[in-house]
Scaffold this active site. Structure first.
Site, PDB file in Angstrom:
ATOM      1  N   CYS A   1       7.819  -5.784  -0.413  1.00  0.00           N
ATOM      2  CA  CYS A   1       7.889  -4.504  -1.120  1.00  0.00           C
ATOM      3  C   CYS A   1       7.959  -4.770  -2.618  1.00  0.00           C
ATOM      4  O   CYS A   1       8.836  -5.502  -3.077  1.00  0.00           O
ATOM      5  CB  CYS A   1       9.113  -3.711  -0.674  1.00  0.00           C
ATOM      6  SG  CYS A   1       9.268  -2.160  -1.574  1.00  0.00           S
TER       7      CYS A   1
ATOM      8  N   HIS B   1      11.732  -3.313  12.022  1.00  0.00           N
ATOM      9  CA  HIS B   1      10.807  -3.726  10.958  1.00  0.00           C
ATOM     10  C   HIS B   1      11.508  -4.821  10.159  1.00  0.00           C
ATOM     11  O   HIS B   1      12.295  -4.535   9.259  1.00  0.00           O
ATOM     12  CB  HIS B   1      10.514  -2.481  10.107  1.00  0.00           C
ATOM     13  CG  HIS B   1       9.605  -2.673   8.942  1.00  0.00           C
ATOM     14  ND1 HIS B   1       8.300  -2.223   8.928  1.00  0.00           N
ATOM     15  CD2 HIS B   1       9.802  -3.242   7.723  1.00  0.00           C
ATOM     16  CE1 HIS B   1       7.739  -2.492   7.755  1.00  0.00           C
ATOM     17  NE2 HIS B   1       8.641  -3.119   7.002  1.00  0.00           N
TER      18      HIS B   1
ATOM     19  N   ASN C   1       6.529  -9.431   5.886  1.00  0.00           N
ATOM     20  CA  ASN C   1       7.107  -9.075   7.182  1.00  0.00           C
ATOM     21  C   ASN C   1       7.014 -10.283   8.089  1.00  0.00           C
ATOM     22  O   ASN C   1       6.239 -11.209   7.853  1.00  0.00           O
ATOM     23  CB  ASN C   1       6.271  -7.975   7.838  1.00  0.00           C
ATOM     24  CG  ASN C   1       6.337  -6.672   7.086  1.00  0.00           C
ATOM     25  OD1 ASN C   1       5.748  -6.559   6.027  1.00  0.00           O
ATOM     26  ND2 ASN C   1       7.061  -5.722   7.628  1.00  0.00           N
TER      27      ASN C   1
ATOM     28  N   ARG D   1      -1.064  -2.252   4.924  1.00  0.00           N
ATOM     29  CA  ARG D   1      -0.223  -1.461   4.014  1.00  0.00           C
ATOM     30  C   ARG D   1       0.912  -2.330   3.455  1.00  0.00           C
ATOM     31  O   ARG D   1       0.927  -2.684   2.286  1.00  0.00           O
ATOM     32  CB  ARG D   1       0.324  -0.227   4.767  1.00  0.00           C
ATOM     33  CG  ARG D   1       0.937   0.830   3.878  1.00  0.00           C
ATOM     34  CD  ARG D   1       2.335   0.522   3.391  1.00  0.00           C
ATOM     35  NE  ARG D   1       3.288   0.293   4.476  1.00  0.00           N
ATOM     36  CZ  ARG D   1       4.519  -0.155   4.288  1.00  0.00           C
ATOM     37  NH1 ARG D   1       4.961  -0.427   3.075  1.00  0.00           N
ATOM     38  NH2 ARG D   1       5.319  -0.388   5.309  1.00  0.00           N
ATOM     39  N   ASP D   2       1.861  -2.727   4.291  1.00  0.00           N
ATOM     40  CA  ASP D   2       3.020  -3.474   3.786  1.00  0.00           C
ATOM     41  C   ASP D   2       2.562  -4.830   3.253  1.00  0.00           C
ATOM     42  O   ASP D   2       3.121  -5.357   2.291  1.00  0.00           O
ATOM     43  CB  ASP D   2       4.053  -3.664   4.906  1.00  0.00           C
ATOM     44  CG  ASP D   2       5.481  -3.760   4.383  1.00  0.00           C
ATOM     45  OD1 ASP D   2       5.663  -3.939   3.168  1.00  0.00           O
ATOM     46  OD2 ASP D   2       6.420  -3.665   5.195  1.00  0.00           O
TER      47      ASP D   2
ATOM     48  N   HIS E   1      11.599  -8.113   7.756  1.00  0.00           N
ATOM     49  CA  HIS E   1      10.946  -9.042   6.822  1.00  0.00           C
ATOM     50  C   HIS E   1      11.573 -10.418   7.073  1.00  0.00           C
ATOM     51  O   HIS E   1      12.732 -10.525   7.488  1.00  0.00           O
ATOM     52  CB  HIS E   1      11.134  -8.565   5.378  1.00  0.00           C
ATOM     53  CG  HIS E   1      10.232  -7.404   5.041  1.00  0.00           C
ATOM     54  ND1 HIS E   1       9.086  -7.544   4.297  1.00  0.00           N
ATOM     55  CD2 HIS E   1      10.297  -6.099   5.393  1.00  0.00           C
ATOM     56  CE1 HIS E   1       8.486  -6.356   4.192  1.00  0.00           C
ATOM     57  NE2 HIS E   1       9.200  -5.465   4.849  1.00  0.00           N
TER      58      HIS E   1
HETATM   59  P1  HMG Z   1       7.671  10.099  -9.623  1.00  0.00           P
HETATM   60  O1  HMG Z   1       7.097   9.476 -10.864  1.00  0.00           O
HETATM   61  O2  HMG Z   1       9.116  10.414  -9.600  1.00  0.00           O
HETATM   62  O3  HMG Z   1       6.840  11.391  -9.146  1.00  0.00           O
HETATM   63  O4  HMG Z   1       7.303   9.150  -8.404  1.00  0.00           O
HETATM   64  P2  HMG Z   1       6.382  12.714  -9.787  1.00  0.00           P
HETATM   65  O5  HMG Z   1       6.382  13.725  -8.712  1.00  0.00           O
HETATM   66  O6  HMG Z   1       7.142  12.970 -11.052  1.00  0.00           O
HETATM   67  O7  HMG Z   1       4.867  12.389 -10.148  1.00  0.00           O
HETATM   68  C1  HMG Z   1       4.473  11.473 -11.174  1.00  0.00           C
HETATM   69  C2  HMG Z   1       2.961  11.327 -11.152  1.00  0.00           C
HETATM   70  O8  HMG Z   1       2.521  10.750  -9.915  1.00  0.00           O
HETATM   71  C3  HMG Z   1       2.227  12.658 -11.261  1.00  0.00           C
HETATM   72  O9  HMG Z   1       1.004  12.387 -11.900  1.00  0.00           O
HETATM   73  C4  HMG Z   1       1.965  13.015  -9.824  1.00  0.00           C
HETATM   74  O10 HMG Z   1       0.872  13.870  -9.663  1.00  0.00           O
HETATM   75  C5  HMG Z   1       1.669  11.665  -9.236  1.00  0.00           C
HETATM   76  P3  HMG Z   1       0.757  12.788 -13.443  1.00  0.00           P
HETATM   77  O11 HMG Z   1       0.928  14.287 -13.464  1.00  0.00           O
HETATM   78  O12 HMG Z   1       1.827  12.082 -14.230  1.00  0.00           O
HETATM   79  O13 HMG Z   1      -0.630  12.289 -13.704  1.00  0.00           O
HETATM   80  N1  HMG Z   1       1.947  11.603  -7.814  1.00  0.00           N
HETATM   81  C6  HMG Z   1       1.080  11.152  -6.886  1.00  0.00           C
HETATM   82  N2  HMG Z   1      -0.176  10.682  -6.969  1.00  0.00           N
HETATM   83  C7  HMG Z   1      -0.777  10.319  -5.818  1.00  0.00           C
HETATM   84  N3  HMG Z   1      -0.197  10.394  -4.619  1.00  0.00           N
HETATM   85  C8  HMG Z   1       1.062  10.845  -4.491  1.00  0.00           C
HETATM   86  C9  HMG Z   1       1.742  11.261  -5.659  1.00  0.00           C
HETATM   87  N4  HMG Z   1       2.969  11.758  -5.869  1.00  0.00           N
HETATM   88  C10 HMG Z   1       3.080  11.968  -7.188  1.00  0.00           C
HETATM   89  N5  HMG Z   1       1.624  10.911  -3.285  1.00  0.00           N
HETATM   90  C11 HMG Z   1       6.766   8.820  -6.081  1.00  0.00           C
HETATM   91  C12 HMG Z   1       7.701   9.469  -7.099  1.00  0.00           C
HETATM   92  C13 HMG Z   1       7.410   8.977  -4.728  1.00  0.00           C
HETATM   93  C14 HMG Z   1       5.439   9.542  -6.134  1.00  0.00           C
HETATM   94  C15 HMG Z   1       6.562   7.337  -6.481  1.00  0.00           C
HETATM   95  O14 HMG Z   1       7.808   6.734  -6.731  1.00  0.00           O
HETATM   96  C16 HMG Z   1       5.849   6.566  -5.402  1.00  0.00           C
HETATM   97  O15 HMG Z   1       4.661   6.781  -5.183  1.00  0.00           O
HETATM   98  N6  HMG Z   1       6.539   5.629  -4.727  1.00  0.00           N
HETATM   99  C17 HMG Z   1       5.974   4.880  -3.644  1.00  0.00           C
HETATM  100  C18 HMG Z   1       6.518   3.479  -3.683  1.00  0.00           C
HETATM  101  C19 HMG Z   1       5.942   2.664  -2.539  1.00  0.00           C
HETATM  102  O16 HMG Z   1       4.832   2.870  -2.113  1.00  0.00           O
HETATM  103  N7  HMG Z   1       6.741   1.675  -2.072  1.00  0.00           N
HETATM  104  C20 HMG Z   1       6.321   0.809  -1.035  1.00  0.00           C
HETATM  105  C21 HMG Z   1       6.314   1.445   0.324  1.00  0.00           C
HETATM  106  S1  HMG Z   1       7.923   1.547   1.083  1.00  0.00           S
HETATM  107  C22 HMG Z   1       8.188  -0.021   1.762  1.00  0.00           C
HETATM  108  O17 HMG Z   1       7.439  -0.931   1.521  1.00  0.00           O
HETATM  109  C23 HMG Z   1       9.325  -0.183   2.738  1.00  0.00           C
HETATM  110  C24 HMG Z   1       8.876  -0.200   4.207  1.00  0.00           C
HETATM  111  O18 HMG Z   1       7.936  -1.245   4.440  1.00  0.00           O
HETATM  112  C25 HMG Z   1      10.090  -0.405   5.129  1.00  0.00           C
HETATM  113  C26 HMG Z   1      10.965  -1.600   4.720  1.00  0.00           C
HETATM  114  O19 HMG Z   1      10.463  -2.744   4.648  1.00  0.00           O
HETATM  115  O20 HMG Z   1      12.131  -1.339   4.467  1.00  0.00           O
HETATM  116  C27 HMG Z   1       8.203   1.136   4.605  1.00  0.00           C
HETATM  117 MG    MG Z   2       8.395  -3.305   4.821  1.00  0.00          MG
END
Ligand code: HMG
Ligand code: MG
Length: 309
Positions: free
Chosen positions: A250, A217, A259, A25-26, A219
């Site tokens: 990220c 966690h 990481n 995933r990450d 990096h």
């Molecule tokens: P948004 O654009 O504000 O959401 O995104 P929305 O609710 O307005 O939806 C927009 C569109 O996305 C819609 O589709 C929804 O249906 C769809 P449309 O009608 O335009 O065709 N949608 C989805 N589709 C599939 N699965 C879903 C979903 N939700 C909405 N779950 C949202 C908000 C949160 C969805 C978006 O910003 C997002 O997906 N962000 C994820 C970002 C991400 O994955 N980042 C990396 C992971 S975090 C990380 O790496 C940190 C970590 O490792 C810890 C660390 O290191 O600190 C964990």
């Molecule tokens: Mg991370």
């Protein structure tokens, strides 16, 4: 002369550490090359064979936000579950939760941040909005016996705002625990932490949260991740996230690198006499497999030192 490991861990360190493998995933979320679904599945299966108790397999996020995770359902449904391994899927909202459940998820992670700028870039929500979005998710998960983790990103610094107050981390931690998450993972998203920050942030958290529910966690952007792990263990932490080969980062944090590499972590832990239940050689095999698909060498120092052996 007996090795350290035959004599048990160095003083003050835990006997056993649970290493949470986040490479699929990450790691993969930040890779440019398109990885075939079958290769992602094979990668997770190789990691399962290495013996991890927890593997973060994929994320059910917007495919527009993270195209690399668009095949989350196929990946989760395609892996061969190993008894004793928990496969975690990230979900940012109810839609992600429903997709994850439909694909058979039995463990999920919600994710927010200790700083507003990163929360906005990453999930397009304020911290308060994210907690509101997670409330029904965690409630529904608990209702059907799905295990839950809560991530707090930018706990040691934000790529846009700079310093983050430890009290902000504690505040988000308390709110996530109030929602009912089983475990918290405290993230150094951009790899700025040194043991000084670790002491401040974990020192505060551990006054309120049992160590058994806290993961770290880190990096490794600035090469401080292992030093941070060592201090975390000395402070009582025994759950550590890492990414095989040191893959990833990220996409919403500029210049974030991978990481801490799982191999580098295992090398340290095993030599300190700490049990993990994970076979380092099999992690190496998994990292080499996926590196062959990514087209670049893994960042893990252990892997580099080992060469072709
Ligand atoms: P948004 O654009 O504000 O959401 O995104 P929305 O609710 O307005 O939806 C927009 C569109 O996305 C819609 O589709 C929804 O249906 C769809 P449309 O009608 O335009 O065709 N949608 C989805 N589709 C599939 N699965 C879903 C979903 N939700 C909405 N779950 C949202 C908000 C949160 C969805 C978006 O910003 C997002 O997906 N962000 C994820 C970002 C991400 O994955 N980042 C990396 C992971 S975090 C990380 O790496 C940190 C970590 O490792 C810890 C660390 O290191 O600190 C964990
Ligand atoms: Mg991370």
């Amino acid at each position: 002369m007996g090795s350290i490991s035959s004599r048990g861990p160095l003083g003050g360190l835990p006997r056993r550490v649970r290493v949470v493998e986040v490479g699929p995933r990450d790691g993969l979320q930040n890779e440019a090359a398109r990885i075939a679904t079958a290769d992602k599945i094979a990668y997770v299966d190789l990691l399962s064979a290495a013996g991890f108790a927890t593997i973060e397999a994929t994320s059910f996020v917007s495919p527009r936000a993270v195209p690399q995770m668009a095949d989350a359902a196929e990946v989760l449904a395609g892996i061969a579950p190993r008894p004793g391994t928990r496969y975690v899927a990230l979900v940012p909202n109810m839609k992600g939760f429903e997709r994850a459940v439909a694909a058979g998820a039995r463990a999920i992670a919600v994710f927010t941040a200790a700083s507003e700028s990163f929360a906005r870039r990453n999930i397009n929500m304020t911290i308060a909005e994210s907690l509101d979005a997670f409330r029904p998710v965690v409630e529904a998960a608990r209702g059907v016996g799905i295990w839950t983790r809560g991530y707090i990103s930018t706990a040691f610094g934000d790529p846009f705002e700079g310093a983050v107050a430890p009290s902000a981390v504690l505040d988000v931690a308390g709110r996530l625990l109030d929602l009912g998450v089983d475990e918290l993972s405290v993230g150094d998203t951009i790899g700025v932490a040194t043991p000084r920050g670790v002491e401040e942030v974990l020192g505060l958290l551990l006054r309120h949260v049992p160590a058994a529910r806290l993961a770290v966690h880190y990096h490794d952007t600035r090469g401080t991740a292992l030093a941070n792990v060592l201090l975390s263990l000395q402070m009582g932490i025994s759950i550590v996230d890492a990414s095989s080969g040191g893959l990833g980062g990220c996409p919403f944090a500029p210049n974030a690198t991978g990481n801490l590499a799982t191999e580098d972590l295992l090398y340290l832990l095993h030599d300190l006499g700490i049990e993990t239940g994970v076979d380092l050689d099999q992690v190496v095999a998994a990292s080499r497999f996926i590196a062959g698909k990514l087209g670049h060498a893994p960042a893990s120092r252990y892997l580099q030192a080992r060469g072709a052996a």
